[in-house]
Design a protein around this motif. Sequence first.
Motif, PDB file in Angstrom:
ATOM      1  N   LEU A 279      -1.100 -28.119  29.543  1.00 51.64           N
ATOM      2  CA  LEU A 279      -0.499 -28.060  28.210  1.00 51.64           C
ATOM      3  C   LEU A 279      -1.540 -27.666  27.162  1.00 51.64           C
ATOM      4  CD1 LEU A 279       2.103 -28.523  26.605  1.00 51.64           C
ATOM      5  CD2 LEU A 279       1.416 -30.903  26.332  1.00 51.64           C
ATOM      6  N   ASN A 280      -2.766 -28.183  27.312  1.00 56.07           N
ATOM      7  CA  ASN A 280      -3.835 -27.825  26.375  1.00 56.07           C
ATOM      8  C   ASN A 280      -4.184 -26.341  26.468  1.00 56.07           C
ATOM      9  OD1 ASN A 280      -3.954 -30.472  25.520  1.00 56.07           O
ATOM     10  ND2 ASN A 280      -5.633 -31.018  26.898  1.00 56.07           N
ATOM     11  N   GLU A 281      -4.222 -25.813  27.699  1.00 55.98           N
ATOM     12  CA  GLU A 281      -4.519 -24.394  27.862  1.00 55.98           C
ATOM     13  C   GLU A 281      -3.401 -23.539  27.257  1.00 55.98           C
ATOM     14  OE1 GLU A 281      -6.017 -21.415  31.389  1.00 55.98           O
ATOM     15  OE2 GLU A 281      -4.278 -22.692  31.782  1.00 55.98           O
ATOM     16  N   LEU A 282      -2.173 -23.975  27.437  1.00 53.80           N
ATOM     17  CA  LEU A 282      -1.039 -23.256  26.873  1.00 53.80           C
ATOM     18  C   LEU A 282      -1.110 -23.247  25.350  1.00 53.80           C
ATOM     19  CD1 LEU A 282       1.570 -21.811  27.786  1.00 53.80           C
ATOM     20  CD2 LEU A 282       2.752 -23.988  27.550  1.00 53.80           C
ATOM     21  N   GLN A 283      -1.475 -24.373  24.767  1.00 57.50           N
ATOM     22  CA  GLN A 283      -1.616 -24.448  23.315  1.00 57.50           C
ATOM     23  C   GLN A 283      -2.775 -23.573  22.835  1.00 57.50           C
ATOM     24  OE1 GLN A 283       0.469 -26.350  21.111  1.00 57.50           O
ATOM     25  NE2 GLN A 283      -0.550 -24.884  19.761  1.00 57.50           N
TER      26      GLN A 283
ATOM     27  N   ASP B 262      -2.527 -20.333  20.241  1.00 56.01           N
ATOM     28  CA  ASP B 262      -3.314 -20.268  18.996  1.00 56.01           C
ATOM     29  C   ASP B 262      -4.358 -19.163  19.029  1.00 56.01           C
ATOM     30  OD1 ASP B 262      -1.878 -22.427  18.077  1.00 56.01           O
ATOM     31  OD2 ASP B 262      -3.341 -23.899  18.777  1.00 56.01           O
ATOM     32  N   SER B 263      -4.315 -18.308  20.042  1.00 62.69           N
ATOM     33  CA  SER B 263      -5.332 -17.262  20.194  1.00 62.69           C
ATOM     34  C   SER B 263      -5.244 -16.242  19.059  1.00 62.69           C
ATOM     35  CB  SER B 263      -5.159 -16.560  21.543  1.00 62.69           C
ATOM     36  OG  SER B 263      -6.025 -15.453  21.648  1.00 62.69           O
ATOM     37  N   SER B 264      -6.386 -15.639  18.747  1.00 59.02           N
ATOM     38  CA  SER B 264      -6.412 -14.596  17.717  1.00 59.02           C
ATOM     39  C   SER B 264      -5.848 -13.288  18.226  1.00 59.02           C
ATOM     40  CB  SER B 264      -7.860 -14.387  17.233  1.00 59.02           C
ATOM     41  OG  SER B 264      -8.707 -14.018  18.322  1.00 59.02           O
ATOM     42  N   ASP B 265      -5.836 -13.111  19.547  1.00 61.01           N
ATOM     43  CA  ASP B 265      -5.252 -11.909  20.143  1.00 61.01           C
ATOM     44  C   ASP B 265      -3.728 -12.022  20.091  1.00 61.01           C
ATOM     45  OD1 ASP B 265      -4.131 -10.518  22.828  1.00 61.01           O
ATOM     46  OD2 ASP B 265      -5.881  -9.422  22.076  1.00 61.01           O
ATOM     47  N   SER B 266      -3.074 -11.018  19.513  1.00 61.11           N
ATOM     48  CA  SER B 266      -1.622 -11.088  19.292  1.00 61.11           C
ATOM     49  C   SER B 266      -0.844 -11.162  20.609  1.00 61.11           C
ATOM     50  CB  SER B 266      -1.150  -9.876  18.484  1.00 61.11           C
ATOM     51  OG  SER B 266      -1.445  -8.664  19.160  1.00 61.11           O
ATOM     52  N   LEU B 267      -1.300 -10.419  21.632  1.00 56.34           N
ATOM     53  CA  LEU B 267      -0.587 -10.420  22.905  1.00 56.34           C
ATOM     54  C   LEU B 267      -0.689 -11.788  23.585  1.00 56.34           C
ATOM     55  CD1 LEU B 267       1.014  -8.880  25.002  1.00 56.34           C
ATOM     56  CD2 LEU B 267      -1.138  -8.078  26.007  1.00 56.34           C
ATOM     57  N   ARG B 268      -1.905 -12.354  23.613  1.00 56.36           N
ATOM     58  CA  ARG B 268      -2.081 -13.677  24.207  1.00 56.36           C
ATOM     59  C   ARG B 268      -1.325 -14.739  23.408  1.00 56.36           C
ATOM     60  NH1 ARG B 268      -6.055 -15.294  27.521  1.00 56.36           N
ATOM     61  NH2 ARG B 268      -6.525 -17.122  26.213  1.00 56.36           N
ATOM     62  N   ARG B 269      -1.344 -14.608  22.086  1.00 59.76           N
ATOM     63  CA  ARG B 269      -0.635 -15.574  21.246  1.00 59.76           C
ATOM     64  C   ARG B 269       0.868 -15.527  21.517  1.00 59.76           C
ATOM     65  NH1 ARG B 269      -2.668 -14.093  16.917  1.00 59.76           N
ATOM     66  NH2 ARG B 269      -1.046 -12.733  16.089  1.00 59.76           N
ATOM     67  N   GLN B 270       1.398 -14.320  21.694  1.00 63.52           N
ATOM     68  CA  GLN B 270       2.825 -14.175  21.980  1.00 63.52           C
ATOM     69  C   GLN B 270       3.185 -14.800  23.333  1.00 63.52           C
ATOM     70  OE1 GLN B 270       4.151 -10.133  21.882  1.00 63.52           O
ATOM     71  NE2 GLN B 270       6.273 -10.628  22.319  1.00 63.52           N
TER      72      GLN B 270
END
Length: 248
Positions: free
Chosen positions: A193-197, A201-209
């Motif tokens: 769950l922490n990794e998913l969060q 919250d990543s700055s990369d738009s694709l990873r954040r999506q």
Amino acid sequence: MNVELIFRIIGMLILAAFGVYWGIQLATIFELSTLISSIVLGLVGAVIGFIFTPYVTTRPATSIRNVLSRISAQTLVAGVFGLVAGLLIAALAAFPLSLLPSPFGDVLPFIGALIFAYFGIVVFVMRQDDIINVLKYLPGRSSPSTDQAEGIPDEAAAGTILLDTSVIIDGRIADIARTGFLVGSLLIPRFVLNELQYIADSSDSLRRQRGRRGMEVLSQLQKDNVIPVQISDIDVEGIREVDEKLVV
């Protein structure tokens, strides 16, 4: 020879026979040639039967099958129970409605059956989650635990499905859970769950999506309540990688 062609041939033969019959009747009424009128109407019936039979047989059946294949087992069962409940209410209301003066007494019982059946299906499908929850808490049945857990319960350990980050982000686990195919409970470790969060919250738009999609899938799993979802605080000391922790 496929099924549609078989139905085309059957429809062609049936409507050709009707065409011949009506050709003979019309020839008698209008004093026409029986042979010519029966052949003409028979050919017309055969053509109509060959062309239009699939549109009233195989193709509607295929469409219904495709729709049913996209409906979850829970929704389908709720709809069936709603239909039965609606028809039972309609049967109780049919007698007093039949005592009304004609034509109301002749028509209203049938209309009432359609209306009650429709509303029964709609109500049961709309409230299917509540109905399933009530059934789960009936006497003699153990109540499922969907609260966050500190560890893995002993009674559910044999049927626990461990989820990693990629499976949650993929999203298909939610569709599989809705079918009722999965047995047991879903376990999501806190480090997953922490990794998913972190991804959400990543700055990369694709990873954040992708991370936000995973959070939505997790929220949907907990909301559907088809299978218990447990979030555990278990951890593996001395290992930082999430995948290695899952293997251990």
